[in-house]
Motif scaffolding. Sequence first.
Motif, short mmCIF file in Angstrom:
data_model
loop_
_atom_site.label_atom_id
_atom_site.label_comp_id
_atom_site.label_asym_id
_atom_site.label_seq_id
_atom_site.Cartn_x
_atom_site.Cartn_y
_atom_site.Cartn_z
N ILE B 250 37.54 69.49 -12.01
CA ILE B 250 36.22 69.65 -11.37
C ILE B 250 36.40 70.13 -9.93
O ILE B 250 35.70 71.02 -9.46
CB ILE B 250 35.44 68.31 -11.39
N GLY B 251 37.38 69.53 -9.24
CA GLY B 251 37.64 69.93 -7.86
C GLY B 251 38.00 71.41 -7.78
O GLY B 251 37.47 72.15 -6.95
N LEU B 252 38.89 71.83 -8.68
CA LEU B 252 39.32 73.23 -8.66
C LEU B 252 38.14 74.17 -8.90
O LEU B 252 37.95 75.15 -8.18
CB LEU B 252 40.39 73.44 -9.74
N ILE B 253 37.34 73.83 -9.90
CA ILE B 253 36.21 74.71 -10.23
C ILE B 253 35.21 74.77 -9.07
O ILE B 253 34.77 75.85 -8.66
CB ILE B 253 35.51 74.22 -11.52
N SER B 254 34.88 73.60 -8.50
CA SER B 254 33.89 73.63 -7.43
C SER B 254 34.44 74.34 -6.20
O SER B 254 33.74 75.10 -5.54
CB SER B 254 33.41 72.22 -7.09
N ASP B 255 35.73 74.15 -5.92
CA ASP B 255 36.30 74.81 -4.76
C ASP B 255 36.33 76.32 -4.93
O ASP B 255 35.98 77.08 -4.03
CB ASP B 255 37.72 74.30 -4.51
N LEU B 256 36.72 76.77 -6.13
CA LEU B 256 36.76 78.21 -6.38
C LEU B 256 35.37 78.82 -6.31
O LEU B 256 35.18 79.91 -5.75
CB LEU B 256 37.39 78.50 -7.75
N SER B 257 34.36 78.08 -6.84
CA SER B 257 33.02 78.68 -6.79
C SER B 257 32.49 78.71 -5.36
O SER B 257 31.84 79.68 -4.96
CB SER B 257 32.02 77.99 -7.72
N LEU B 258 32.80 77.66 -4.59
CA LEU B 258 32.36 77.69 -3.19
C LEU B 258 33.06 78.81 -2.43
O LEU B 258 32.47 79.47 -1.59
CB LEU B 258 32.64 76.35 -2.52
N ARG B 259 34.35 79.00 -2.74
CA ARG B 259 35.08 80.06 -2.07
C ARG B 259 34.47 81.43 -2.39
O ARG B 259 34.28 82.26 -1.52
CB ARG B 259 36.55 80.02 -2.47
N ALA B 260 34.15 81.62 -3.66
CA ALA B 260 33.55 82.89 -4.06
C ALA B 260 32.18 83.07 -3.39
O ALA B 260 31.85 84.15 -2.90
CB ALA B 260 33.39 82.95 -5.58
N LEU B 261 31.42 81.98 -3.33
CA LEU B 261 30.11 82.05 -2.67
C LEU B 261 30.28 82.43 -1.19
O LEU B 261 29.57 83.28 -0.67
CB LEU B 261 29.40 80.70 -2.79
N GLY B 262 31.27 81.79 -0.54
CA GLY B 262 31.54 82.09 0.87
C GLY B 262 31.88 83.55 1.07
O GLY B 262 31.38 84.21 1.98
N GLN B 263 32.71 84.09 0.17
CA GLN B 263 33.09 85.49 0.32
C GLN B 263 31.89 86.42 0.18
O GLN B 263 31.81 87.45 0.84
CB GLN B 263 34.17 85.85 -0.69
N ARG B 264 30.97 86.01 -0.69
CA ARG B 264 29.76 86.83 -0.85
C ARG B 264 28.86 86.74 0.37
O ARG B 264 28.35 87.74 0.86
CB ARG B 264 28.97 86.33 -2.06
N LEU B 265 28.67 85.50 0.83
CA LEU B 265 27.76 85.27 1.96
C LEU B 265 28.26 85.93 3.24
O LEU B 265 27.50 86.41 4.05
CB LEU B 265 27.59 83.77 2.21
N PHE B 266 29.59 85.91 3.42
CA PHE B 266 30.13 86.33 4.71
C PHE B 266 30.94 87.62 4.58
O PHE B 266 31.99 87.76 5.19
CB PHE B 266 31.00 85.23 5.31
N SER B 267 30.44 88.54 3.81
CA SER B 267 31.18 89.79 3.62
C SER B 267 31.24 90.58 4.92
O SER B 267 32.06 91.49 5.05
CB SER B 267 30.50 90.63 2.54
N TRP B 268 30.40 90.23 5.89
CA TRP B 268 30.41 90.95 7.16
C TRP B 268 31.58 90.55 8.04
O TRP B 268 31.84 91.16 9.07
CB TRP B 268 29.10 90.69 7.92
N ARG B 269 32.30 89.48 7.65
CA ARG B 269 33.38 88.99 8.51
C ARG B 269 34.45 90.04 8.71
O ARG B 269 34.81 90.75 7.79
CB ARG B 269 34.03 87.75 7.91
N GLU B 270 35.01 90.08 9.92
CA GLU B 270 36.08 91.03 10.23
C GLU B 270 37.38 90.57 9.60
O GLU B 270 37.63 89.40 9.49
CB GLU B 270 36.29 91.15 11.75
N GLY B 271 38.19 91.54 9.24
CA GLY B 271 39.56 91.26 8.81
C GLY B 271 39.73 90.61 7.50
O GLY B 271 39.21 89.74 7.00
#
Lengths: 256, 271
Positions: B250-271
């Motif tokens: 469960i930890g792995l799944i929730s962490d991966l989905s949050l990570r993917a969500l973060g990457q989507r939300l913050f695609s404007w980030r530099e680098g």
Amino acid sequence: MELEFRAVGKVFSSSRGPVEALAPITLEVESGSFTTLLGPSGCGKSTLLRLAAGLEEPFFGEVWAGGKKVVGPGAERGLVPQAYSLLPWRTVEENIQLGWEFQGIPLSRRKERAKEFLRMIGLEAFADRYPKELSGGMKQRVAIARALANDPAILLMDEPFGALDAQTRMTMQEEILQIWQGTGKTILFVTHDIEEALFLSDRVVVMTPRPGKIKSIWEVPFPRPRSWDLRFEKAFVSLREHLMEEIRQDKEDKLA
Amino acid sequence: MKPPLTEGPVTGARGRLRRPLAPARYFGLSLFSFLALLVLWSLLTYSGWVDPLFLPPPHDVLADGVRLFTQEGFLQDVAITVQRVILGFLLAAAVGIPLGILIGVSGVADALLEPLISFARYMPASAFIPLLILWIGVGEGEKVAVIFLGSFFSLVLMVAVHVRGVGKELLETAYTLGASQGQVVGKIILPAAFPPIFDTLRIVLGWAWTYIIVAELVAAQHGIGHVILQSQRLLQTGSILVGILTIGLIGLISDLSLRALGQRLFSWREG
Ligand SMILES: Nc1ncnc2c1ncn2[C@@H]1O[C@H](COP(=O)(O)OP(=O)(O)O)[C@@H](O)[C@H]1O
Ligand SMILES: [Mg+2]
């Protein structure tokens, strides 16, 4: 008088004791004029500009702008910082609209007016791009448009072209002159580039360090509009050499 | 990954540190490490090196898992634990984020609260469990309170750090564009600090899991921790492992989905 420094001095307190960044300076900047602060790094150019912006408090004296004493930052004194300072999470268009958002102008009006400024800086095609997708010159254009969009009476620019390559720099210099002539703003510009100062300004204020103070003020007589080939004219070259001498002397004084 | 333009010997190694891998390669390597763990486990157990009482072989654990889920209503326990984690985590975030922002922007709030919170942070939440049971009993409130105590204080401090980390030049630019203090907070500080705060929440969610299991081990009628404790009493090592692996999954799944969500939300980030 649009902007007045009345015996303004600045002392910073640091861990090694007080640093006298600016000895009291008196300077008047006329409405609609283009004035440049020129000098080596550390002579207090940025400090003077930040005092005008209201981002630093004077240690001595007062700054007056538009007939009022400056007590803090305000929209009537726009700043174009050296490092662009665009908001990375906002697109070009949204960055330009920032000041209007602070004023509470509704979105539909903002979108419409942003087009005008995008056209002015030639970035219509980049309206929806994020800052990370822009070149240095484009970022600087956006920072300038963002400041101008707020329609400030005074535009303060801190080495805005310092990080650009020579070619982009020359283009930007011509563009800023065009914008200035079109809008009638009062511009206080900072640079350490003699040629840039001469090309742009009505008046060049030469500053020297330790502590920062005004060494001399030079009127720049060249007629406007100016174009890049002004740099090859005799009068320009001769004035440039005089200014170089002025700044070089200063360094020799320091060594002596 | 590009082939060299010239044939034959080449010179000058490219900097390799922090270079992102191609997604397929990343996935492949990740899968490999899980499989390696499984192989090691099989080697240890099927060879008879380890007593099955201490570590049962994979197929036994799988059978225990099937039994737990199909016959013993383990899904119910998982649901209860997940619910507690989400509740405690959301509560800590809902109070902790605004408070962290306040401490980050206001010197007075900083002086009043930061030393106090730093002090509270060093008191281990698990040591509060007996006290909490005494105060509010062994119900859901106590479980949520343990998670809250375990994550809240550090969360506040980390949010304050992220808020203070927002570049001064961005705030100054906003002020010279005529922003009020409230507008600087709402339009500059919040969006600028949001990505690091989001990353922090991901980490805090992991802590919430640790604390809930501790709380359930101490006193609970349901939940994954409760099942683990029951299995230990009955010497059902396989069931303990099922509980632990379930949490990990469960930890792995929730962490991966949050990570993917973060990457989507913050695609404007530099680098
Ligand atoms: N916040 C500060 N604290 C201490 N000293 C400062 C600060 N800002 C500027 N100074 C000092 O004031 C002097 C003038 O700096 P600055 O105005 O940045 O010069 P310039 O822009 O001409 O390079 C320098 O000696 C600098 O080290
Ligand atoms: Mg400077």
